[in-house]
Scaffold this motif. Structure first.
Motif, mmCIF file in Angstrom:
data_model
loop_
_atom_site.group_PDB
_atom_site.id
_atom_site.type_symbol
_atom_site.label_atom_id
_atom_site.label_comp_id
_atom_site.label_asym_id
_atom_site.label_seq_id
_atom_site.Cartn_x
_atom_site.Cartn_y
_atom_site.Cartn_z
ATOM 1 N N GLU A 1 0.824 -1.204 0.000
ATOM 2 C CA GLU A 1 0.000 0.000 0.000
ATOM 3 C C GLU A 1 0.861 1.258 0.000
ATOM 4 O O GLU A 1 0.518 2.250 -0.638
ATOM 5 C CB GLU A 1 -0.940 -0.019 1.202
ATOM 6 N N ARG A 2 1.986 1.210 0.690
ATOM 7 C CA ARG A 2 2.900 2.358 0.692
ATOM 8 C C ARG A 2 3.439 2.601 -0.713
ATOM 9 O O ARG A 2 3.520 3.735 -1.174
ATOM 10 C CB ARG A 2 4.040 2.092 1.673
ATOM 11 N N TRP A 3 3.794 1.529 -1.447
ATOM 12 C CA TRP A 3 4.287 1.676 -2.821
ATOM 13 C C TRP A 3 3.200 2.228 -3.731
ATOM 14 O O TRP A 3 3.470 3.036 -4.607
ATOM 15 C CB TRP A 3 4.790 0.335 -3.365
ATOM 16 N N LYS A 4 1.946 1.772 -3.529
ATOM 17 C CA LYS A 4 0.840 2.278 -4.348
ATOM 18 C C LYS A 4 0.632 3.769 -4.106
ATOM 19 O O LYS A 4 0.356 4.524 -5.026
ATOM 20 C CB LYS A 4 -0.452 1.524 -4.031
ATOM 21 N N ARG A 5 0.752 4.174 -2.848
ATOM 22 C CA ARG A 5 0.510 5.572 -2.507
ATOM 23 C C ARG A 5 1.625 6.482 -3.000
ATOM 24 O O ARG A 5 1.383 7.521 -3.593
ATOM 25 C CB ARG A 5 0.364 5.722 -0.999
ATOM 26 N N TYR A 6 2.865 6.102 -2.755
ATOM 27 C CA TYR A 6 3.981 6.989 -3.060
ATOM 28 C C TYR A 6 4.720 6.631 -4.344
ATOM 29 O O TYR A 6 5.506 7.429 -4.835
ATOM 30 C CB TYR A 6 4.971 7.004 -1.890
ATOM 31 N N GLY A 7 4.481 5.469 -4.872
ATOM 32 C CA GLY A 7 5.140 5.053 -6.106
ATOM 33 C C GLY A 7 6.636 4.871 -5.907
ATOM 34 O O GLY A 7 7.133 4.777 -4.800
ATOM 35 N N THR A 8 7.329 4.848 -7.008
ATOM 36 C CA THR A 8 8.782 4.710 -6.933
ATOM 37 C C THR A 8 9.392 6.062 -6.638
ATOM 38 O O THR A 8 8.730 7.092 -6.685
ATOM 39 C CB THR A 8 9.346 4.168 -8.264
ATOM 40 N N ASN A 9 10.641 6.078 -6.370
ATOM 41 C CA ASN A 9 11.350 7.316 -6.084
ATOM 42 C C ASN A 9 11.361 8.172 -7.345
ATOM 43 O O ASN A 9 12.011 7.864 -8.321
ATOM 44 C CB ASN A 9 12.783 6.999 -5.629
ATOM 45 N N SER A 10 10.618 9.272 -7.333
ATOM 46 C CA SER A 10 10.468 10.088 -8.532
ATOM 47 C C SER A 10 11.747 10.813 -8.910
ATOM 48 O O SER A 10 11.892 11.250 -10.047
ATOM 49 C CB SER A 10 9.333 11.093 -8.337
ATOM 50 N N GLN A 11 12.674 10.980 -7.988
ATOM 51 C CA GLN A 11 13.915 11.664 -8.297
ATOM 52 C C GLN A 11 14.856 10.772 -9.101
ATOM 53 O O GLN A 11 15.764 11.264 -9.752
ATOM 54 C CB GLN A 11 14.606 12.102 -7.009
ATOM 55 N N ARG A 12 14.629 9.500 -9.054
ATOM 56 C CA ARG A 12 15.495 8.557 -9.752
ATOM 57 C C ARG A 12 14.936 8.308 -11.144
ATOM 58 O O ARG A 12 13.836 7.824 -11.315
ATOM 59 C CB ARG A 12 15.551 7.257 -8.958
ATOM 60 N N LYS A 13 15.681 8.656 -12.163
ATOM 61 C CA LYS A 13 15.235 8.499 -13.536
ATOM 62 C C LYS A 13 15.487 7.062 -13.991
ATOM 63 O O LYS A 13 16.533 6.485 -13.732
ATOM 64 C CB LYS A 13 15.996 9.467 -14.436
ATOM 65 N N ALA A 14 14.500 6.516 -14.670
ATOM 66 C CA ALA A 14 14.639 5.155 -15.176
ATOM 67 C C ALA A 14 15.719 5.122 -16.259
ATOM 68 O O ALA A 14 15.860 6.053 -17.047
ATOM 69 C CB ALA A 14 13.314 4.674 -15.743
ATOM 70 N N ALA A 15 16.475 4.065 -16.283
ATOM 71 C CA ALA A 15 17.538 3.930 -17.267
ATOM 72 C C ALA A 15 16.938 3.679 -18.644
ATOM 73 O O ALA A 15 15.981 2.931 -18.795
ATOM 74 C CB ALA A 15 18.453 2.782 -16.879
#
Length: 69
Positions: free
Chosen positions: A36-50
């Motif tokens: 539920e925490r992952w659903k609410r906050y998602g992944t770390n938005s500061q980290r750009k996907a490769a």
């Protein structure tokens, strides 16, 4: 060595034994809270996907030849 000569080493703290079902239930609660925490906050938005190599090459081509689009 007889029982009369033994000295107590320390005080034992008895712990309540839990069943496998109780342990599994606690583990499931932790997993659910984490999900539920992952659903609410998602992944770390500061980290750009490769980017893949193909995506990098396409981006470089667009920058080099912008008129082809």
């Amino acid at each position: 060595m007889s029982i009369d000569n033994l000295e107590p080493v320390g005080k034992m703290n008895p712990q309540k034994l839990t069943s496998l079902e109780e342990d599994a239930k606690k583990e499931q609660e932790l997993i659910k809270a984490d999900t539920e925490r992952w659903k609410r906050y998602g992944t770390n938005s500061q980290r750009k996907a490769a980017l893949s190599k193909r995506e990098i090459m396409e981006e470089m081509t667009r920058e080099r030849f912008p008129w082809e689009e």
